[in-house]
Design an enzyme around this catalytic site. Structure first.
Site, PDB file in Angstrom:
ATOM      1  NE  ARG A  83     -14.632  -7.071  22.296  1.00  0.00           N
ATOM      2  CZ  ARG A  83     -13.533  -6.412  22.639  1.00  0.00           C
ATOM      3  NH1 ARG A  83     -13.367  -5.165  22.258  1.00  0.00           N
ATOM      4  NH2 ARG A  83     -12.609  -6.980  23.382  1.00  0.00           N
ATOM      5  CE  LYS A 115      -6.795  -2.144  23.955  1.00  0.00           C
ATOM      6  NZ  LYS A 115      -8.130  -2.572  24.401  1.00  0.00           N
ATOM      7  N   GLY A 141     -10.765  -8.360  21.326  1.00  0.00           N
ATOM      8  CA  GLY A 141     -11.443  -7.848  20.137  1.00  0.00           C
ATOM      9  C   GLY A 141     -10.663  -8.144  18.863  1.00  0.00           C
ATOM     10  N   GLY A 189      -8.005  -8.343  27.776  1.00  0.00           N
ATOM     11  CA  GLY A 189      -7.460  -7.985  29.094  1.00  0.00           C
ATOM     12  C   GLY A 189      -8.292  -8.567  30.229  1.00  0.00           C
TER      13      GLY A 189
HETATM   14  N1  LIG Z   1       4.583  -6.047  16.071  1.00  0.00           N
HETATM   15  C1  LIG Z   1       3.511  -5.238  16.113  1.00  0.00           C
HETATM   16  N2  LIG Z   1       3.636  -3.908  15.911  1.00  0.00           N
HETATM   17  C2  LIG Z   1       2.569  -3.089  15.960  1.00  0.00           C
HETATM   18  N3  LIG Z   1       1.311  -3.506  16.207  1.00  0.00           N
HETATM   19  C3  LIG Z   1       1.131  -4.819  16.418  1.00  0.00           C
HETATM   20  C4  LIG Z   1       2.199  -5.742  16.386  1.00  0.00           C
HETATM   21  N4  LIG Z   1       1.703  -6.971  16.631  1.00  0.00           N
HETATM   22  C5  LIG Z   1       0.370  -6.814  16.819  1.00  0.00           C
HETATM   23  N5  LIG Z   1       0.011  -5.536  16.692  1.00  0.00           N
HETATM   24  C6  LIG Z   1      -1.339  -4.955  16.790  1.00  0.00           C
HETATM   25  O1  LIG Z   1      -1.960  -5.309  18.004  1.00  0.00           O
HETATM   26  C7  LIG Z   1      -3.327  -5.020  17.862  1.00  0.00           C
HETATM   27  C8  LIG Z   1      -4.144  -5.881  18.793  1.00  0.00           C
HETATM   28  O2  LIG Z   1      -3.707  -5.710  20.123  1.00  0.00           O
HETATM   29  P1  LIG Z   1      -4.657  -5.800  21.384  1.00  0.00           P
HETATM   30  O3  LIG Z   1      -5.665  -4.698  21.345  1.00  0.00           O
HETATM   31  O4  LIG Z   1      -3.765  -5.870  22.563  1.00  0.00           O
HETATM   32  O5  LIG Z   1      -5.412  -7.199  21.141  1.00  0.00           O
HETATM   33  P2  LIG Z   1      -6.882  -7.668  21.571  1.00  0.00           P
HETATM   34  O6  LIG Z   1      -7.868  -6.620  21.038  1.00  0.00           O
HETATM   35  O7  LIG Z   1      -7.079  -8.990  20.940  1.00  0.00           O
HETATM   36  O8  LIG Z   1      -6.885  -7.692  23.067  1.00  0.00           O
HETATM   37  C9  LIG Z   1      -3.649  -5.246  16.410  1.00  0.00           C
HETATM   38  O9  LIG Z   1      -4.269  -4.089  15.900  1.00  0.00           O
HETATM   39  C10 LIG Z   1      -2.282  -5.486  15.749  1.00  0.00           C
HETATM   40  O10 LIG Z   1      -2.115  -4.794  14.535  1.00  0.00           O
HETATM   41  O1  LIG Z   2     -11.146  -3.989  23.702  1.00  0.00           O
HETATM   42  C1  LIG Z   2     -11.101  -4.160  24.918  1.00  0.00           C
HETATM   43  O2  LIG Z   2     -10.183  -4.928  25.537  1.00  0.00           O
HETATM   44  P1  LIG Z   2      -9.138  -5.938  24.816  1.00  0.00           P
HETATM   45  O3  LIG Z   2      -8.318  -5.168  23.803  1.00  0.00           O
HETATM   46  O4  LIG Z   2      -8.291  -6.420  25.962  1.00  0.00           O
HETATM   47  O5  LIG Z   2      -9.914  -7.044  24.184  1.00  0.00           O
HETATM   48  C2  LIG Z   2     -12.118  -3.571  25.843  1.00  0.00           C
HETATM   49  O6  LIG Z   2     -13.085  -2.850  25.127  1.00  0.00           O
HETATM   50  C3  LIG Z   2     -11.441  -2.673  26.895  1.00  0.00           C
HETATM   51  O7  LIG Z   2     -10.847  -1.568  26.266  1.00  0.00           O
HETATM   52  P2  LIG Z   2      -9.670  -0.763  27.042  1.00  0.00           P
HETATM   53  O8  LIG Z   2      -8.481  -1.690  27.132  1.00  0.00           O
HETATM   54  O9  LIG Z   2      -9.396   0.464  26.199  1.00  0.00           O
HETATM   55  O10 LIG Z   2     -10.201  -0.418  28.410  1.00  0.00           O
END
Ligand SMILES: Nc1ncnc2c1ncn2[C@@H]1O[C@H](COP(=O)(O)OP(=O)(O)O)[C@@H](O)[C@H]1O
Ligand SMILES: O=C(OP(=O)(O)O)[C@H](O)COP(=O)(O)O
Length: 398
Positions: free
Chosen positions: A38, A199, A356, A379
């Site tokens: 990023r 998330k 991320g 997201g």
């Molecule tokens: N089964 C699980 N239990 C707890 N955490 C998990 C599990 N699978 C994935 N994760 C966690 O999800 C996190 C990423 O989720 P998210 O923020 O939604 O993805 P991104 O940043 O790619 O949008 C990672 O830190 C990972 O450790």
């Molecule tokens: O990491 C982000 O989104 P992502 O986890 O969906 O890639 C953005 O910085 C948005 O963060 P937020 O989902 O806490 O608003």
């Protein structure tokens, strides 16, 4: 393209204070940035503006702080990482509004780069309160939004400021939208989506529309547990949002009506502790022990995921299949990433992944460069895929 102004339209910026909204919500472990993608992606906008003599003032959030300022969610260490990536000093101010911010901005010379502290240390940021937006705007003459990955948030720094100052899209914002349109504007079917990660509450709603756009939805990671629990499977101590069971059930109904296959884990790698080297075992999904946590999907599920990737002409992916930062819970994510990369190299798949942590996972698997496109957004990318207007983009068009 796109109906908004870009840096091509910005005119002379020498001596002007340019507030640049960036996404510095990067993965961090033990105080160190573990994936700088990023930061690398915002470098062109910062260099371009600084090169033209602007005072570049970066606004960003980090994490989801609940109780005001804290060392845990401070952007200060990220200022150092940003300086390293840019190869130039990045000053830091301990607040994004008020005297601390104003003094740091007043001390800037043309071409300097300053990062202001986490905007989410003020509750008014997420509420998009006009008075807070005014306080942010007091430090700028021009606003540039280069945070595509936060454009699904209608916050003061992602949306409010564009009403208040002359507003432009940064180079990454522009490039992300162009690349997504090119890769997914008219996707070749079948389209398979993989959604995982942690998330759950902020992403589950968008699956309601996504199932109408894709042919199959593979659900893994923490997200899968909420669906498994909704289906009546005991997920022990796994990350799970039981109060969202109704939403998960409704998504499964909508998917069936839309003809979208939903693929949930058949097995899981479970452990009693969430730490490196924790004792773990693979169990059928019906046999998760009451004191166990599912931290990755198992080998049977990986086979099913790779089979779905084989059937896909287009793959969209956000959210790791497991807690990939901790070995051995990276196996499924790495296997799926390598498989999708190989299919893409063979010319059999258009693969677009984002988020991320997802980008960090692809880098961990060593295959980020093999994907058709890797977005910084998770997201925001899924909401774009849903066809939902993104507040941070829409406001730039006004
Ligand atoms: N089964 C699980 N239990 C707890 N955490 C998990 C599990 N699978 C994935 N994760 C966690 O999800 C996190 C990423 O989720 P998210 O923020 O939604 O993805 P991104 O940043 O790619 O949008 C990672 O830190 C990972 O450790
Ligand atoms: O990491 C982000 O989104 P992502 O986890 O969906 O890639 C953005 O910085 C948005 O963060 P937020 O989902 O806490 O608003």
């Amino acid at each position: 393209m796109a109906g908004f102004k870009t840096l091509d339209d910005i005119g002379a910026v020498s001596g002007k204070r340019v507030l640049v909204r960036v996404d510095l919500n990067v993965p961090v472990a033990d105080g160190k940035v573990t994936d700088a993608t990023r930061i690398e992606r915002i470098a062109p906008t910062i260099s371009e503006l600084s090169g033209k003599g602007a005072k570049v003032i970066l606004l960003a959030h980090f994490g989801r702080p609940k109780d005001g300022p804290s060392a845990e969610f401070s952007l200060e260490p990220i200022a150092r990482a940003t300086a390293q990536v840019l190869g130039r000093p990045v000053r830091f101010a301990a607040d994004c509004i008020g005297d601390k911010a104003a003094e740091a901005v007043a001390a800037m010379k043309d071409g300097d780069v300053l990062l202001l502290e986490n905007t989410r240390f003020h509750k008014a940021e997420e509420k998009n309160e006009p008075a807070f937006t005014e306080n942010l705007a007091a430090n700028g003459d021009i606003y540039v939004n280069d945070a595509f990955s936060a454009a699904h948030r209608a916050h003061a720094s992602t949306e409010g400021l564009a009403h208040r100052l002359p507003a432009y899209a940064g180079r990454t914002m522009q490039a992300e939208l162009e690349a997504l349109e090119k890769g997914l504007g008219n996707p070749v079917r079948p389209v398979v989506a993989i959604v995982g990660g942690a998330k759950v509450s902020t992403k589950i709603d968008l699956l309601m529309n996504l199932v109408k756009k894709v042919d199959a939805l593979v659900i893994g990671g923490g997200m899968a547990n909420t669906f498994l629990a909704a289906r009546g499977t005991d997920v022990g101590k796994s990350l799970c949002e039981h109060d969202l069971a109704g939403t998960a059930k409704q998504i499964m109904i909508e998917a069936a009506e839309a003809g979208c296959a939903i693929i949930l884990p058949a097995d899981g790698v479970v452990a009693k502790e969430f730490k490196a080297g924790a004792a773990s075992e693979t169990v059928a999904i019906a046999d998760v022990p009451a004191d166990g946590m599912i931290l990755d999907v198992g080998a049977k599920t990986v086979k099913s995921v790779t089979d779905w990737i084989d059937r896909a002409a287009t793959l969209v992916w956000n959210g790791p299949l497991g807690a990939f930062e901790i070995e051995p819970f990276d196996h499924a994510t790495v296997a799926a990433a390598k498989h999708a990369a190989a299919r893409t190299r063979e010319g059999k798949l258009v693969s677009v992944a984002g988020g991320g942590d997802t980008v960090a996972a692809l880098n961990h698997a060593g295959v980020a460069d093999d994907f058709t496109y890797v977005s910084t957004a998770g997201g925001a990318f899924l909401e774009w895929m849903e066809g939902k207007p993104l507040p941070g983009v829409e406001v730039l068009k006004q």
